[in-house]
Design an enzyme around this catalytic site. Structure first.
Site, PDB file in Angstrom:
ATOM      1  CG  ASP A 253      -1.851   1.109   1.341  1.00 20.21           C
ATOM      2  OD1 ASP A 253      -2.840   1.074   0.586  1.00 20.21           O
ATOM      3  OD2 ASP A 253      -1.649   2.041   2.150  1.00 20.21           O
ATOM      4  CD  GLU A 315      -2.341   2.483  -3.449  1.00 22.31           C
ATOM      5  OE1 GLU A 315      -3.429   3.012  -3.625  1.00 22.31           O
ATOM      6  OE2 GLU A 315      -1.667   2.676  -2.425  1.00 22.31           O
TER       7      GLU A 315
HETATM    8  C1  NOJ Z   1      -4.434   3.144  -0.598  1.00 22.63           C
HETATM    9  C2  NOJ Z   1      -5.602   2.260  -0.330  1.00 22.63           C
HETATM   10  O1  NOJ Z   1      -5.978   1.626  -1.515  1.00 22.63           O
HETATM   11  C3  NOJ Z   1      -6.692   3.161   0.221  1.00 22.63           C
HETATM   12  O2  NOJ Z   1      -7.913   2.484   0.296  1.00 22.63           O
HETATM   13  C4  NOJ Z   1      -6.241   3.666   1.560  1.00 22.63           C
HETATM   14  O3  NOJ Z   1      -7.206   4.570   2.061  1.00 22.63           O
HETATM   15  C5  NOJ Z   1      -4.897   4.391   1.449  1.00 22.63           C
HETATM   16  N1  NOJ Z   1      -3.950   3.676   0.647  1.00 22.63           N
HETATM   17  C6  NOJ Z   1      -4.278   4.567   2.802  1.00 22.63           C
HETATM   18  O4  NOJ Z   1      -3.848   3.348   3.307  1.00 22.63           O
END
Ligand code: NOJ
Length: 592
Positions: A253, A315
């Site tokens: 993430d 991500e």
């Molecule tokens: C990316 C995640 O996909 C999202 O849902 C989240 O709110 C943020 N990162 C913070 O962790």
């Protein structure tokens, strides 16, 4: 009504195009790719556990629910599931605020349930990918509780603390001025203009210890200090913990946010205000710092010690192909599958944009494997995002087929999002009092949050769409569930679900789709996105997608036979030099 139109088309298509036309078996196909790691050809499926299947009647999905639906996932043809966080969490950010990295949130089940899930998944050759959230913890994590307990606590330096600057300092922004507090030496404000991704100042005052802490996301998500070797060790141990449980890798993430500028420079301003009413800025000093790459190499080194080709997926919404390519690592020693936000963020059916960005990642300087997704838990559903301004549901469904086809016939590793395969719609709350995602409350009405794309999976037309037996589910079931559901679509030959299944079967068996290169053709055509996939042994497939609401003609190489189309006139397209695609039609053919 939409289903009836489709059924008519289905009958026309299936009468002339038996199901096996799309699943021709090529025995050599699997051999062709046998030297590749599984993730190069595998299809991943994202599960939002709160919304997949509830088995204990509390209106919230759970781990046993996922296990109970593994047959569905296997039948769809999925190789791996990525489950968004199901660790103990106060659920402010619905799991992305983690209070314990190595346990299971009781509302989702137990560790034994998780082990049962992985064992059952393994029996079905489905791998499990965990969500790894290294940038921040919950403010309820024991580490942060310790850290905030006193300035001298051994864990103080596990997070990013700062005294702030005098409130009398020159050139303060309004966000700084609004965040004024009385510190040990008088009135102070945050040290700079850094903003949270979810709105307002990224600095939160801690009254007890009289310092600010930094949070890139919600106030309840303090950022870990990755410059502290103890944090690095503890977080790498988290990877080991789950690898030891037999998972096949991680989706990491917000990975580009791991480091912040130690000199605390102000971020540059841009004109205008964002949905939260804050000045637009470039997150220059809190995103994409070069130090990230060293950590990615260390994470990769940890998982590489395990057998079975574990995978890291990142991500990180990289601004261009050069930054994206860096994620693979100079020696391909960082991320195997960086999510391609460049392609995912094309939010309209623009042939030139898709052609350019797909081409760029095809030829990325790191020669890394592209990784595409069009739907996830942070953006409007595919059904709506690519059909803005289109009101005819039959056309919307065709657009959904286009996106499914692009995802599953490109060379990239594809990631699906639960429910997109049946055409679930975005169901954005219409009243602020119904919003669950805090970002939708802060940003209302300009930013209504992400509840709309997180609604419960629609399994059938019964109570709670077969998702739950609760009187009230955590998010409401969209009204479309009576016709848009797995059960109904399983029996409709021409449903979107069966379109996905045929595509997946094709992708898994056709040599060109398994290992072929990807080449854009007719590159001046702004209406049809067309490309070929050609395998090393010469087998070749053409994909043509009409991105417009009008019939469009394309000059084509010699066609051997149609593999899959939703345009009944193209079922027997062989030997044509030109093909005309109906509005928003899809055509896949084997070439000579
Ligand atoms: C990316 C995640 O996909 C999202 O849902 C989240 O709110 C943020 N990162 C913070 O962790």
């Amino acid at each position: 009504m939409i289903r009836r139109t489709l059924l008519a088309l289905a009958l026309a298509v299936t009468a002339a195009l038996p199901a096996q036309v799309a699943v021709k078996s090529h025995p050599a196909a699997t051999q062709l790719a046998s030297h590749d790691p599984w993730w190069k050809h595998g299809i991943l499926y994202e599960i939002y556990p709160r919304s997949f299947q509830d088995t204990n009647g509390d209106g919230i999905g759970d781990i046993n629910g996922i296990t109970s639906r593994l047959d569905y996932i296997q039948n769809l043809g999925i190789d791996a599931i990525w489950i968004t966080p199901m660790y103990p969490s106060p659920q402010i950010d619905f799991g992305y605020d983690i209070a314990d990295y190595t346990a299971i949130d009781p509302q989702y089940g137990t560790m034994a349930d998780f082990e049962h899930l992985t064992a059952e998944a393994k029996k079905r050759h489905i791998r499990v990918i965990m969500d790894y959230v290294p940038n921040h913890t919950s403010d309820q994590h024991a580490w942060f509780k310790e850290s905030r307990s006193s300035r001298t606590n051994p864990k103080r330096n596990w997070y990013i603390w700062n005294d702030g600057i005098p409130a009398s300092s020159p050139n303060l922004t309004k966000l700084q001025q609004d965040n004024e507090h009385v510190g040990l030496h008088g009135k102070v404000v945050p040290p700079n203009n850094w903003q949270s991704w979810f709105g307002h100042s990224a600095w939160e005052w801690d009254a007890k210890t009289q310092q600010f802490y930094y949070h890139h996301f919600y106030v309840q998500q303090p950022d870990l200090n990755w410059r502290n070797p103890e944090v690095v060790k503890a977080m790498l141990d988290v990877l080991r913990f789950w690898m030891d449980k037999g998972v096949s890798g991680f989706r990491i993430d917000a990975v580009s946010r791991l480091f912040e500028d130690p000199n605390l420079h102000d971020d540059p301003n841009l004109p205008g205000l964002n949905a939260f009413g804050d000045p637009n800025i470039v997150h220059k000093y809190t995103d994409n710092l070069p130090e990230v790459h060293d950590m990615l190499r260390r994470m990769r080194a940890v998982v590489d010690k395990y057998p079975g080709d574990p995978v890291l997926i990142s991500e990180a919404d990289e601004p261009n192909i050069f930054e994206l390519a860096k994620m693979y690592g100079q020696h391909n020693d960082e991320i195997q599958l960086p999510m391609d936000f460049q392609v995912a963020d094309i939010n309209d059916l623009s042939v030139p944009k898709f052609r350019k960005l797909i081409d760029e990642v095809e030829h990325n300087p790191a020669n890394g494997q592209p990784y595409f997704f069009f739907g996830n838990h942070d953006q409007d559903r595919i059904w709506d995002r690519y059909s803005v301004g289109v009101s005819d549901p039959a056309m919307k469904e065709r657009i959904a087929r286009i996106m499914a086809t692009l995802l599953l016939t490109s060379r990239s590793t594809p990631q699906m999002y639960y429910g997109d395969e049946i055409g679930m719609v975005t169901s954005t709350p219409t009243r602020i009092e119904d919003v669950k995602d805090p970002v939708g409350i802060t940003g209302w009405p300009k930013e209504k949050g992400r509840d709309g794309e997180r609604t419960p999976m629609q399994w059938d037309s019964g109570k709670d769409a077969g998702f739950s037996t609760a009187a009230k589910t955590w998010l409401p079931i969209p009204t479309t569930y009576t016709t848009t559901n797995v059960k109904a679509e399983s029996t409709e030959p021409d449903s979107l679900l069966n379109w996905y299944k045929r595509l997946i079967a094709l992708r898994r068996t056709n040599p060109a789709l398994i290992s072929g290169d990807m080449k854009m053709i007719d590159t001046t055509n702004d209406n049809i996105l067309a490309y070929t996939r050609t395998a090393p042994a010469g087998e070749s497939v053409l994909v043509a997608l009409n991105f417009t609401d009008k019939p469009q003609t394309l000059s084509v190489p010699v066609i051997l036979s149609t593999l899959q189309t939703d345009d009944p006139r193209l079922i027997h397209a062989s030997k044509s030099k030109f093909i005309t695609l109906a509005p928003y039609a899809t055509f896949i053919a084997e070439l000579k």
